[in-house]
Design a protein around this motif. Sequence first.
Motif, PDB file in Angstrom:
ATOM      1  N   SER A   1       0.850  -1.193   0.000  1.00 44.58           N
ATOM      2  CA  SER A   1       0.000   0.000   0.000  1.00 44.58           C
ATOM      3  C   SER A   1       0.884   1.241   0.000  1.00 44.58           C
ATOM      4  O   SER A   1       1.414   1.633   1.043  1.00 44.58           O
ATOM      5  N   HIS A   2       1.062   1.841  -1.166  1.00 39.68           N
ATOM      6  CA  HIS A   2       1.950   2.989  -1.269  1.00 39.68           C
ATOM      7  C   HIS A   2       1.392   4.206  -0.538  1.00 39.68           C
ATOM      8  O   HIS A   2       2.168   5.056  -0.067  1.00 39.68           O
ATOM      9  N   GLY A   3       0.080   4.303  -0.438  1.00 40.05           N
ATOM     10  CA  GLY A   3      -0.503   5.406   0.316  1.00 40.05           C
ATOM     11  C   GLY A   3      -0.126   5.343   1.783  1.00 40.05           C
ATOM     12  O   GLY A   3       0.190   6.368   2.407  1.00 40.05           O
ATOM     13  N   ALA A   4      -0.138   4.137   2.356  1.00 39.13           N
ATOM     14  CA  ALA A   4       0.246   3.976   3.761  1.00 39.13           C
ATOM     15  C   ALA A   4       1.728   4.273   3.960  1.00 39.13           C
ATOM     16  O   ALA A   4       2.126   4.843   4.980  1.00 39.13           O
ATOM     17  N   ILE A   5       2.555   3.903   2.981  1.00 38.84           N
ATOM     18  CA  ILE A   5       3.986   4.193   3.086  1.00 38.84           C
ATOM     19  C   ILE A   5       4.225   5.698   3.028  1.00 38.84           C
ATOM     20  O   ILE A   5       5.063   6.239   3.767  1.00 38.84           O
ATOM     21  N   ALA A   6       3.496   6.387   2.167  1.00 41.27           N
ATOM     22  CA  ALA A   6       3.605   7.850   2.136  1.00 41.27           C
ATOM     23  C   ALA A   6       3.196   8.449   3.484  1.00 41.27           C
ATOM     24  O   ALA A   6       3.813   9.411   3.951  1.00 41.27           O
ATOM     25  N   LEU A   7       2.202   7.854   4.114  1.00 40.43           N
ATOM     26  CA  LEU A   7       1.758   8.322   5.428  1.00 40.43           C
ATOM     27  C   LEU A   7       2.849   8.129   6.481  1.00 40.43           C
ATOM     28  O   LEU A   7       3.061   8.998   7.341  1.00 40.43           O
ATOM     29  N   ILE A   8       3.551   6.995   6.423  1.00 38.64           N
ATOM     30  CA  ILE A   8       4.669   6.775   7.350  1.00 38.64           C
ATOM     31  C   ILE A   8       5.705   7.877   7.187  1.00 38.64           C
ATOM     32  O   ILE A   8       6.209   8.432   8.181  1.00 38.64           O
TER      33      ILE A   8
ATOM     34  N   PHE B   1       5.378   4.072  15.499  1.00 42.76           N
ATOM     35  CA  PHE B   1       4.269   4.057  14.542  1.00 42.76           C
ATOM     36  C   PHE B   1       4.681   3.477  13.189  1.00 42.76           C
ATOM     37  O   PHE B   1       3.841   2.938  12.459  1.00 42.76           O
ATOM     38  N   SER B   2       5.962   3.590  12.832  1.00 37.34           N
ATOM     39  CA  SER B   2       6.403   3.125  11.516  1.00 37.34           C
ATOM     40  C   SER B   2       6.207   1.623  11.366  1.00 37.34           C
ATOM     41  O   SER B   2       5.877   1.138  10.279  1.00 37.34           O
ATOM     42  N   ARG B   3       6.389   0.884  12.456  1.00 36.63           N
ATOM     43  CA  ARG B   3       6.205  -0.568  12.392  1.00 36.63           C
ATOM     44  C   ARG B   3       4.744  -0.913  12.187  1.00 36.63           C
ATOM     45  O   ARG B   3       4.399  -1.794  11.392  1.00 36.63           O
ATOM     46  N   GLU B   4       3.856  -0.236  12.899  1.00 39.34           N
ATOM     47  CA  GLU B   4       2.427  -0.540  12.798  1.00 39.34           C
ATOM     48  C   GLU B   4       1.890  -0.251  11.402  1.00 39.34           C
ATOM     49  O   GLU B   4       1.212  -1.088  10.792  1.00 39.34           O
ATOM     50  N   ILE B   5       2.213   0.913  10.876  1.00 42.80           N
ATOM     51  CA  ILE B   5       1.691   1.274   9.556  1.00 42.80           C
ATOM     52  C   ILE B   5       2.378   0.459   8.473  1.00 42.80           C
ATOM     53  O   ILE B   5       1.748   0.084   7.462  1.00 42.80           O
ATOM     54  N   ALA B   6       3.663   0.139   8.646  1.00 44.76           N
ATOM     55  CA  ALA B   6       4.353  -0.703   7.663  1.00 44.76           C
ATOM     56  C   ALA B   6       3.759  -2.104   7.622  1.00 44.76           C
ATOM     57  O   ALA B   6       3.657  -2.723   6.552  1.00 44.76           O
ATOM     58  N   THR B   7       3.374  -2.621   8.789  1.00 42.45           N
ATOM     59  CA  THR B   7       2.721  -3.933   8.822  1.00 42.45           C
ATOM     60  C   THR B   7       1.423  -3.906   8.035  1.00 42.45           C
ATOM     61  O   THR B   7       1.109  -4.832   7.271  1.00 42.45           O
ATOM     62  N   TYR B   8       0.670  -2.838   8.212  1.00 41.28           N
ATOM     63  CA  TYR B   8      -0.574  -2.673   7.446  1.00 41.28           C
ATOM     64  C   TYR B   8      -0.282  -2.555   5.954  1.00 41.28           C
ATOM     65  O   TYR B   8      -0.979  -3.149   5.121  1.00 41.28           O
ATOM     66  N   ALA B   9       0.772  -1.810   5.597  1.00 40.56           N
ATOM     67  CA  ALA B   9       1.074  -1.557   4.186  1.00 40.56           C
ATOM     68  C   ALA B   9       1.582  -2.801   3.469  1.00 40.56           C
ATOM     69  O   ALA B   9       1.256  -3.037   2.301  1.00 40.56           O
TER      70      ALA B   9
END
Length: 228
Positions: free
Chosen positions: A115-122, A175-183
């Motif tokens: 999910s590139h959108g989630a990576i941009a959010l990170i 937070f980077s780990r949580e959102i990266a897991t989602y992405a």
Amino acid sequence: MTKVLTVADMTLREILRRRAVLVIIAMMPLAFYLSRRGDHLGQSIRFVCLGLGWALSTAALFTGGAARGLEPRLRLSGYRAHQLYLGRLVALWAAGGLLSAPYFLLILVDQDGVSHGAIALIMVLTVAVAAPFGLALSALLPRELEGTLLLLTVVGLQMIMDPADASSRLLPFWFSREIATYAVDHTDTSYLARGLVHGAVCALVLTALVALLSATRLRRRPHLRFVT
């Protein structure tokens, strides 16, 4: 607003003067990314974001130290404390955005199925957190060596601690780990929500801390001596 932008311009000029440091800072996230690219997709994305955080925090740390001698003169020229720290934050956030853009494009081209959108959010949250984190360290630890060592310790702990451990949530880039897991793993949105809340809270708390420390320091007048 004009004074904030003036301070931001001065800060960017100070950053651009250190060309060798800029090259090292720009390459640091790439080294983090390549170290895990081959066999750990999730970790490579998380590590490049940690590299961005480390690079921008280091830039903020040295920027805060360099501005310490200039701030009293700016105060005498009519600048207020909030204009000084907001100007530096604006400059660092802008620099962080420029630093993050090529790495987002790298992941966009190099990594499929995420999910590139989630990576941009990170990356956005990393920039938002790293700038006040580095400035807070420079205010708490005026000597750059101590600040650098503490920054190294925090980022090192961020890499080696178990992200599932409750104590790891006290670290600024958890937070980077949580959102990266989602992405990467396409888990449920609870990972995304936890990451968003953690990143937003860290950014707000660290920015408030920078405001408090700057106001306290600039309220002092060590150059004045009262004759009794």
